[in-house]
Design a protein around this motif. Structure first.
Motif, mmCIF file in Angstrom:
data_model
loop_
_atom_site.group_PDB
_atom_site.id
_atom_site.type_symbol
_atom_site.label_atom_id
_atom_site.label_comp_id
_atom_site.label_asym_id
_atom_site.label_seq_id
_atom_site.Cartn_x
_atom_site.Cartn_y
_atom_site.Cartn_z
ATOM 1 N N UNK A 135 0.828 -1.199 0.000
ATOM 2 C CA UNK A 135 0.000 0.000 0.000
ATOM 3 C C UNK A 135 0.866 1.255 0.000
ATOM 4 N N UNK A 136 1.951 1.239 0.762
ATOM 5 C CA UNK A 136 2.841 2.392 0.771
ATOM 6 C C UNK A 136 3.511 2.599 -0.586
ATOM 7 N N UNK A 181 0.051 10.136 4.308
ATOM 8 C CA UNK A 181 -0.797 10.236 5.493
ATOM 9 C C UNK A 181 -0.701 8.971 6.339
ATOM 10 N N UNK A 182 -0.740 7.811 5.712
ATOM 11 C CA UNK A 182 -0.647 6.553 6.443
ATOM 12 C C UNK A 182 0.693 6.441 7.155
ATOM 13 N N UNK A 201 13.385 13.541 -1.985
ATOM 14 C CA UNK A 201 13.331 12.107 -1.713
ATOM 15 C C UNK A 201 11.953 11.509 -1.963
ATOM 16 N N UNK A 202 10.887 12.330 -1.884
ATOM 17 C CA UNK A 202 9.546 11.778 -2.043
ATOM 18 C C UNK A 202 9.288 11.251 -3.449
ATOM 19 N N UNK A 203 10.138 11.595 -4.408
ATOM 20 C CA UNK A 203 9.973 11.078 -5.773
ATOM 21 C C UNK A 203 10.467 9.639 -5.904
ATOM 22 N N UNK A 204 11.251 9.152 -4.959
ATOM 23 C CA UNK A 204 11.738 7.774 -5.037
ATOM 24 C C UNK A 204 10.606 6.816 -4.685
ATOM 25 N N UNK A 216 8.446 6.096 1.050
ATOM 26 C CA UNK A 216 7.530 5.972 2.177
ATOM 27 C C UNK A 216 7.632 4.603 2.853
ATOM 28 N N UNK A 217 8.000 3.584 2.087
ATOM 29 C CA UNK A 217 8.266 2.285 2.715
ATOM 30 C C UNK A 217 9.474 2.390 3.635
ATOM 31 N N UNK A 218 10.527 3.041 3.150
ATOM 32 C CA UNK A 218 11.710 3.220 3.980
ATOM 33 C C UNK A 218 11.442 4.108 5.192
ATOM 34 N N UNK A 219 10.655 5.158 4.992
ATOM 35 C CA UNK A 219 10.328 6.043 6.107
ATOM 36 C C UNK A 219 9.516 5.312 7.167
#
Length: 213
Positions: free
Chosen positions: A47-48, A56-57, A106-109, A113-116
């Motif tokens: 999902x991420x 948001x998640x 970084x948000x373009x990679x 969000x999985x790593x975050x």
């Protein structure tokens, strides 16, 4: 691999909100909680990667449960859990500050969000592998001990300047209000001496008095 599997199983033996939910699902479905945890982790990662609302998640995962655990720590008589979650919030704040400057890039990679999310989960896991505790002990605390006196001096200087500026602004505002009030207040009316009666009126009055006698 054996070390990672042992860590994973030891985490599932901890008593917290997530493990209690896994135990309840295991009792209802009959599926081993290890498979349930692995499936939930896989679905969350997918999902991420591809779902709508991944930022948001991710932020909810890093904020909602730690906030709930922090409230429980405040209400508990023990102080050890307070230290654990204070350490997490220190790391979370510094991470948010760093993310503010790097998020646009970084948000373009695709795996950002999985790593975050994995990093935030790593920072909140209980036990000796708690990421927030490790980062604080190895990075944040040495830097703090090395530079905290200089930071305190800077903050003290900034606080003094801020108080001086606030006092000057307050003084200017009060002076401006006083001048405005002086301009708006009407001038006092000057009361002159009483007017004398007209001669004819005075003469009529004297004549009338003589007739009355």
């Amino acid at each position: 691999m054996d070390g990672l599997r042992q860590r994973f199983e030891s985490l599932l033996e901890q008593r917290n909100l997530a493990t209690e939910a896994l135990r309840a699902l295991e009792a209802k479905t009959g599926v081993d909680k290890r498979y349930l945890a692995a499936g939930a982790t896989t679905l969350l990662s997918l999902y991420l990667l591809f779902g709508y609302g991944a930022p948001l998640l991710c932020n909810l995962i890093g904020f909602v449960y730690p906030a709930y655990a922090s409230i429980k720590a405040i209400e508990s008589p023990s102080k050890e859990d307070d230290t654990v979650w204070l350490t997490y919030w220190v790391v979370y704040s510094l991470f948010g500050l760093a993310e503010f400057f790097s998020d646009l890039l970084l948000s373009w990679f695709p795996f950002y969000y999985v790593g975050k999310c994995a990093f935030l989960l790593f920072c909140m896991i209980p036990g000796p592998w708690n990421g927030a505790h490790m980062l604080y002990r190895r990075i944040i605390r040495p830097l703090f001990l090395k530079h905290h006196e200089a930071v305190d001096n800077i903050m003290r200087d900034l606080s003094g300047r801020a108080l001086d500026v606030a006092a000057g602004v307050t003084r200017d505002v009060l002076q401006t209000l006083a001048r405005s009030r002086a301009l708006v207040t009407p001038t006092a009316m000057v009361v002159g001496p009483p007017l004398l009666l007209e001669p004819t009126i005075a003469k009529v009055t004297v004549t009338q008095l003589q007739k009355d006698k």
